[in-house]
Write an enzyme that holds these catalytic residues in place. Sequence first.
Site, PDB file in Angstrom:
ATOM      1  N   ASP A   1       0.856  -1.185   0.000  1.00 51.32           N
ATOM      2  CA  ASP A   1       0.000   0.000   0.000  1.00 51.32           C
ATOM      3  C   ASP A   1       0.891   1.232   0.000  1.00 51.32           C
ATOM      4  OD1 ASP A   1      -3.266   0.217   1.059  1.00 51.32           O
ATOM      5  OD2 ASP A   1      -2.073   2.049   0.902  1.00 51.32           O
TER       6      ASP A   1
ATOM      7  N   CYS B   1     -19.971   0.660  -0.403  1.00 62.97           N
ATOM      8  CA  CYS B   1     -20.208   0.048  -1.720  1.00 62.97           C
ATOM      9  C   CYS B   1     -21.590   0.279  -2.331  1.00 62.97           C
ATOM     10  CB  CYS B   1     -19.963  -1.448  -1.636  1.00 62.97           C
ATOM     11  SG  CYS B   1     -18.247  -1.842  -1.286  1.00 62.97           S
TER      12      CYS B   1
ATOM     13  N   GLN C   1     -24.180   2.464  -2.405  1.00 68.26           N
ATOM     14  CA  GLN C   1     -24.536   3.671  -3.152  1.00 68.26           C
ATOM     15  C   GLN C   1     -23.579   3.900  -4.319  1.00 68.26           C
ATOM     16  OE1 GLN C   1     -26.241   7.114  -1.421  1.00 68.26           O
ATOM     17  NE2 GLN C   1     -24.614   8.416  -2.163  1.00 68.26           N
TER      18      GLN C   1
HETATM   19  P1  NAI Z   1      -9.951   0.866   1.132  1.00 70.08           P
HETATM   20  O1  NAI Z   1     -10.027   2.320   0.897  1.00 70.08           O
HETATM   21  O2  NAI Z   1     -10.150   0.326   2.515  1.00 70.08           O
HETATM   22  O3  NAI Z   1      -8.520   0.336   0.635  1.00 70.08           O
HETATM   23  C1  NAI Z   1      -7.901   0.714  -0.556  1.00 70.08           C
HETATM   24  C2  NAI Z   1      -6.407   0.887  -0.300  1.00 70.08           C
HETATM   25  O4  NAI Z   1      -5.748   1.057  -1.559  1.00 70.08           O
HETATM   26  C3  NAI Z   1      -6.045   2.122   0.550  1.00 70.08           C
HETATM   27  O5  NAI Z   1      -5.337   1.704   1.699  1.00 70.08           O
HETATM   28  C4  NAI Z   1      -5.177   2.970  -0.391  1.00 70.08           C
HETATM   29  O6  NAI Z   1      -4.118   3.638   0.284  1.00 70.08           O
HETATM   30  C5  NAI Z   1      -4.638   1.909  -1.334  1.00 70.08           C
HETATM   31  N1  NAI Z   1      -4.159   2.433  -2.626  1.00 70.08           N
HETATM   32  C6  NAI Z   1      -4.776   3.315  -3.451  1.00 70.08           C
HETATM   33  N2  NAI Z   1      -4.034   3.523  -4.573  1.00 70.08           N
HETATM   34  C7  NAI Z   1      -2.920   2.751  -4.424  1.00 70.08           C
HETATM   35  C8  NAI Z   1      -1.773   2.520  -5.249  1.00 70.08           C
HETATM   36  N3  NAI Z   1      -1.648   3.109  -6.444  1.00 70.08           N
HETATM   37  N4  NAI Z   1      -0.818   1.687  -4.795  1.00 70.08           N
HETATM   38  C9  NAI Z   1      -0.937   1.088  -3.591  1.00 70.08           C
HETATM   39  N5  NAI Z   1      -1.999   1.248  -2.779  1.00 70.08           N
HETATM   40  C10 NAI Z   1      -2.986   2.070  -3.190  1.00 70.08           C
HETATM   41  O7  NAI Z   1     -10.977   0.192   0.137  1.00 70.08           O
HETATM   42  P2  NAI Z   1     -11.744  -1.219   0.287  1.00 70.08           P
HETATM   43  O8  NAI Z   1     -12.960  -1.066   1.121  1.00 70.08           O
HETATM   44  O9  NAI Z   1     -10.768  -2.282   0.612  1.00 70.08           O
HETATM   45  O10 NAI Z   1     -12.257  -1.401  -1.195  1.00 70.08           O
HETATM   46  C11 NAI Z   1     -11.382  -1.714  -2.265  1.00 70.08           C
HETATM   47  C12 NAI Z   1     -12.209  -2.101  -3.472  1.00 70.08           C
HETATM   48  O11 NAI Z   1     -12.969  -3.276  -3.180  1.00 70.08           O
HETATM   49  C13 NAI Z   1     -13.213  -1.036  -3.902  1.00 70.08           C
HETATM   50  O12 NAI Z   1     -13.288  -1.059  -5.304  1.00 70.08           O
HETATM   51  C14 NAI Z   1     -14.513  -1.527  -3.313  1.00 70.08           C
HETATM   52  O13 NAI Z   1     -15.615  -1.113  -4.081  1.00 70.08           O
HETATM   53  C15 NAI Z   1     -14.352  -3.034  -3.409  1.00 70.08           C
HETATM   54  N6  NAI Z   1     -15.106  -3.795  -2.422  1.00 70.08           N
HETATM   55  C16 NAI Z   1     -15.226  -3.376  -1.128  1.00 70.08           C
HETATM   56  C17 NAI Z   1     -15.929  -4.127  -0.213  1.00 70.08           C
HETATM   57  C18 NAI Z   1     -16.066  -3.679   1.196  1.00 70.08           C
HETATM   58  O14 NAI Z   1     -16.861  -4.273   1.912  1.00 70.08           O
HETATM   59  N7  NAI Z   1     -15.360  -2.677   1.646  1.00 70.08           N
HETATM   60  C19 NAI Z   1     -16.563  -5.414  -0.581  1.00 70.08           C
HETATM   61  C20 NAI Z   1     -16.337  -5.776  -1.945  1.00 70.08           C
HETATM   62  C21 NAI Z   1     -15.653  -4.984  -2.821  1.00 70.08           C
END
Ligand code: NAI
Length: 480
Positions: A33, A272, A274
């Site tokens: 990350d 997610c 919305q």
């Molecule tokens: P999050 O915001 O918790 O985590 C994303 C991470 O990616 C952050 O820590 C950010 O610093 C990192 N990041 C961003 N750009 C980066 C890069 N270029 N290089 C390295 N790290 C980078 O997001 P979350 O909740 O884990 O969601 C991720 C994806 O999964 C989204 O597309 C979401 O829609 C999808 N999703 C989320 C669910 C949930 O319950 N939270 C369930 C199913 C899918």
Amino acid sequence: MVKICCIGAGYVGGPTMAVIALKCPSIEVAVVDISISRITAWNSDQLPIYEPGLEEVVKQCRGRNLFFSTNVEKHISEADIIFVSVNTPTKTRGLGAGKAADLTYWESAARMIADVSKSNKIVVEKSTVPVKTAEAIEKILSHNSKGISYQILSNPEFLAEGTAIQDLLNPDRVLIGGRETPGGQKAIKALKDVYAHWVPEDRIISTNLWSAELSKLAANAFLAQRISSVNAMSALCEATGADVSEVSHAIGKDSRIGPKFLNASVGFGGSCFQKDILNLIYICECNGLPEVANYWKQVIKVNDYQKNRFVNRVVASMFNTVSGKKIAILGFAFKKDTGDTRETPAIDVCKGLLGDKASLSIYDPQVTGDQIQREISMNKFDWDHPVHLQPMSPTSVKQVNVVWDPYEATRDAHGICILTEWDEFKTLDYQRIFNNMQKPAFVFDGRNIVNIEKLREIGFIVYSIGKPLDPWLKDMPAIA
Ligand code: NAI
């Protein structure tokens, strides 16, 4: 040894990779990350997210075959399979603002892969993305390929926060979309082999790329639609004297409908639902399907209506004003067993009450004061951008006080709003709470978890969503 790298150590990347590492001791998993604080937390005793069972899994694998690192380049370049699990927020500016997915983070991850790769890679979309994102990623990678071959797979994640570890250990299905070419099929097989370590083969579904991408958006749209459907019924129940729990039970017994996701509430939240529906709406509009777009728009509108309706009930019940009154907010997370507050209905309810000049005292067992202040003072859609890109010190809202004890939160309050279904709220000493409140004392249960009869016996005026109204509330208008 197969090496996996996951870009993005968030709610999805962290737990998903921890479970892969647990179930596949022969695979080395690195989660990377750009956020140093997030990686530091993953390597500490205080994990950056709260999820039942997560700590045990991480402790078992961390340092063995599970690593958390900020060395993005090294781990990408060494990996055979790269999962991309970065955030995909709603665009706030420019074309498609307020609806389309912002793929900035995704694109920068893809460009990083193109820059540092020296061997063939399978790139797996774990983030939820618009249909045909894989094609765009393919273009970025192939135009910068330097002779390296990339296979893109779509492997959307269906875990639910609060039950992520259980969902990952025992998924209803794992969906893998890929190209229908020999190379695409070989990549699907490689990813299947990872999941086959613990997921029965008949639960691993393979499809073409676009079906996999669309299935994720469709699944969330259907789930949210059920909540808006039952919430729409809850308004009608209040108007007619029907009881929404009885209606839900009756319709849920129909095996074609089923009992899940039929609880009326103050509204859905989370990062997610919305965002994904807005994304779907945008795709429909771009494809010349305004009727389909409007159909899904209504799911969001009913959700907003439900939150407004709740605020109006509170204000109307308390003599049409909450100005200067202390209102206790029990629960701020968007659901129980998570500390996640992204798009939680509590934000809109609190803003609505603050708009009527209430003074709020908020308690949530998993959410800090800083986080609550940030949510309340932040603009819509800012939340899904990494913390380091958000305003540094949001002006704290003066009428909001965050406390670490429900009895403290409710002391001298005029009313209580229950906004998250934390189990502990079911067993609070409501007599003690009543004794220390202003009278008349109100409970507004946004999650239908309290025993209404018991609370009325104590002396509370109780509003519970979709339930026959307390006589006190009968003549109070609650239309948004
Ligand atoms: P999050 O915001 O918790 O985590 C994303 C991470 O990616 C952050 O820590 C950010 O610093 C990192 N990041 C961003 N750009 C980066 C890069 N270029 N290089 C390295 N790290 C980078 O997001 P979350 O909740 O884990 O969601 C991720 C994806 O999964 C989204 O597309 C979401 O829609 C999808 N999703 C989320 C669910 C949930 O319950 N939270 C369930 C199913 C899918």
